[in-house]
Structure formats: structure tokens, C-alpha cells
Enzyme design. Structure first.
Site, short mmCIF file in Angstrom:
data_model
loop_
_atom_site.label_atom_id
_atom_site.label_comp_id
_atom_site.label_asym_id
_atom_site.label_seq_id
_atom_site.Cartn_x
_atom_site.Cartn_y
_atom_site.Cartn_z
N ALA A 6 -20.42 -7.11 -10.39
CA ALA A 6 -19.40 -7.57 -9.18
C ALA A 6 -20.01 -7.61 -7.71
O ALA A 6 -19.41 -7.41 -6.63
CB ALA A 6 -18.17 -6.61 -9.27
N GLY A 56 -22.24 -13.26 -6.16
CA GLY A 56 -21.72 -14.41 -6.65
C GLY A 56 -20.25 -14.35 -7.22
O GLY A 56 -19.47 -13.94 -6.39
N ILE A 57 -19.91 -14.91 -8.16
CA ILE A 57 -18.74 -15.06 -8.69
C ILE A 57 -17.97 -13.76 -8.97
O ILE A 57 -16.87 -13.53 -8.59
CB ILE A 57 -18.66 -15.70 -10.01
CG1 ILE A 57 -19.23 -17.25 -9.90
CG2 ILE A 57 -17.20 -16.00 -10.45
CD1 ILE A 57 -19.39 -17.95 -11.27
N TYR A 69 -28.88 -19.66 -23.79
CA TYR A 69 -27.60 -19.38 -22.95
C TYR A 69 -26.66 -20.17 -23.65
O TYR A 69 -25.58 -19.57 -23.65
CB TYR A 69 -27.96 -20.06 -21.62
CG TYR A 69 -26.92 -19.93 -20.65
CD1 TYR A 69 -26.72 -18.61 -19.96
CD2 TYR A 69 -25.98 -20.68 -20.26
CE1 TYR A 69 -25.59 -18.32 -18.96
CE2 TYR A 69 -24.96 -20.53 -19.26
CZ TYR A 69 -25.15 -19.20 -18.76
OH TYR A 69 -23.69 -19.12 -17.86
N SER A 115 -18.92 -20.92 -20.33
CA SER A 115 -19.76 -21.87 -19.82
C SER A 115 -19.41 -23.28 -20.45
O SER A 115 -19.05 -23.38 -21.74
CB SER A 115 -21.17 -21.76 -19.76
OG SER A 115 -21.77 -22.93 -19.36
#
Length: 284
Positions: free
Chosen positions: A11, A14-15, A164, A139
Site C-alpha cells: 500500500a 502504485g496501485i 509471473y 493479471s
């Protein structure tokens, strides 16, 4: 979101930062999970400054360590009697093979095993909210095959993007499996693709001189967090579970992700990998 308690991992930037700020602006109490105390505290103060919401707390965790994830759970449990929203946002893309403190391939450990363990350790707190929500940041990059033995161990022919994709497929398999098994608990479990977002993590492989150009074609963290906020806070999202969202709607994932036998196999192996008991929650 007044009186709601929300945990957001990753947190401080970024997002994750945008999601924590967005939920704080709606009145929620925020538990920011960050790895670095200094950066986390700077981010916490900035969210308080921008939103006027002072119910923002920082908890530290190194998500590559299962021990650290357990410590995070205990720290949360000592402060809060319930959790309304868990946003499993933190992740990582590593340009070389690395092994976590527990002996797992690092990408798999951070992107999958950590949220798997954290979610299970806090299930009772999510159920205590009577309307708990688990939001898993996945993703569009999803593996089309999954070798569980290969997934947990660094490979000689390492590919950061392959690792990933494997980890994010595992996140989606977990989402579908848990959503079905938690269908009678009031806990909604969903996953999402936030879009191609400009963050320090997403541009690690972009040459420095091209990064300003990349920023023109990528979404901002605030844009990437919109779907997280929708799944975390909107009334209609609370009635939906076991979905994967991209853009503004639920969409299909790779065919392998719907394989119920693979979902169960991954789940049972994950219990073993993370040291959880077989009855972490009942399954048929």
C-alpha cells in the site's frame, strides 16, 4: 465505507497506494501493509493529508517470508475484531531466479503463497464482518499450463514473465476454488486485472530513456485502482463471487483455470506448502 475495516497489501506505492487512498476517502479504516517502515509511514501520512481520514494504520510485512505473513496476521488480530475487505495487491516481478526464505521460487512465494496464507489466517475475521470481501489482484498474463513441482522451485531456464504468469494463474485458481467453498459464508472472493499501469514495478524492464514515453500509453495507478475500489466497496460487487474482472466487467480466464481437479490439487498442495492444517476450511 464508514466503519469498514480494509487491509491493502503493497500500500505504500502504485496501485496499492491509490486503492488505500480511495477507500480512505470513502471513510474506511485502512490497514496498510508495507515492507519498509519509512516508506510506509510516508505513504500513511500522505493518505491522511489527502483524505482527512486519520484511521490509517501501518503494519509491516515481508511477503516473501511465511513467518512474516503469520506475524502480520497476529498483529492485525491483536488490534481488530473483524476485517471487511482484504485486498491482496502486493506482488513482484524478478529479473533473475531467487529463492524465498522458505525455499520457494520468489515470484510464486510473493505473488501467490503469501496471499494464500494471509487470506486463510484472516478468514474468521472476514466472516465476522458478515459481508467480507477478498479482492485478489491478478493479471491478464496467465500461464496456459501449470506444473506444480516446477512452480515452487527456481528453474535453470528461468523466465521472469513465465514465473509471473504461473503465479497469477495460481491466484485465479485460488479465487475460483475459495469462492465456491465460501459461498455460504457471506464472503465474496473475486480477482481482477487492473490494466497496464505505470508503476516502478511495471517499468523495471523498460530502458530509462523510454519510461517517459511508456507513461503516455499506460494507465495511472488511480485508474488501475478503480476496479479494486468497485469490488471492495460497491453494493453490487458484494453479491458477486468467483469472478475475474477486466475493464468494467467479468470476463473469462484461460481454460485451465476452470479445471476443478487442478484447483483442488493446488489448494491441497498450498496448505502443505504454507503449513496450514488440512481443515483450514471444510471442503467436500
Amino acid at each position: 465505507m464508514n466503519e469498514k475495516v480494509c487491509m491493502v497489501t503493497g500500500a505504500n506505492s502504485g496501485i496499492g497506494f491509490a486503492a488505500a487512498k480511495g477507500l480512505a476517502a470513502q471513510g474506511a479504516a485502512i490497514v496498510m501493509v508495507c515492507r519498509n517502515r519509512e516508506r510506509g509511514e510516508e505513504a500513511r501520512k500522505e493518505i491522511v493529508r489527502q483524505t482527512g481520514n486519520e484511521r490509517i494504520e501501518l503494519l509491516l510485512c515481508d511477503l516473501s517470508s511465511l513467518r512474516s505473513v503469520r506475524d502480520l496476521s497476529e498483529a492485525f488480530r491483536s488490534r481488530w475484531d473483524r476485517l471487511d475487505v482484504l485486498v491482496n495487491n502486493a506482488g513482484g516481478l524478478f529479473d533473475r531466479p531467487q529463492t524465498s526464505a522458505d525455499g520457494f521460487e520468489m515470484t510464486f512465494a510473493v505473488n501467490y503463497l503469501a496471499p494464500f496464507l494471509l487470506t486463510h489466517l484472516l478468514l474468521d475475521k472476514l466472516q465476522a464482518s458478515n459481508n467480507g470481501r477478498i479482492v485478489n489482484v491478478a493479471s491478464v498474463m496467465q500461464a496456459k499450463a501449470l506444473d506444480l513441482d516446477a512452480a515452487i522451485a527456481p528453474q535453470a531456464s528461468y523466465s521472469s514473465f513465465k514465473a509471473y504468469r504461473t503465479a497469477k494463474l495460481a491466484v485465479i485458481l485460488m479465487t475460483y476454488f475459495m469462492a465456491e467453498r465460501l459461498s455460504d459464508t457471506g464472503i465474496a472472493v473475486n480477482a481482477l486485472h487492473p490494466g497496464v499501469v505505470y508503476t516502478p514495478q511495471s517499468t523495471r524492464g523498460v530502458p530509462g530513456f523510454l519510461r517517459p514515453l511508456a507513461k503516455l500509453f499506460m494507465s495511472s495507478p488511480e485508474q488501475g485502482a478503480r476496479l479494486i475500489l468497485h469490488l471492495a466497496a460497491s453494493p453490487e460487487a458484494g453479491a458477486s463471487s468467483g469472478k475475474y474482472y477486466a475493464g468494467s466487467r467479468a470476463v473469462s480466464t484461460v481454460p485451465l483455470s476452470y479445471d476443478s481437479q487442478l484447483q483442488r490439487k493446488l489448494y491441497e498442495r498450498s496448505l502443505h506448502w504454507t503449513g496450514l492444517p488440512e481443515n483450514a476450511f471444510p471442503i467436500d
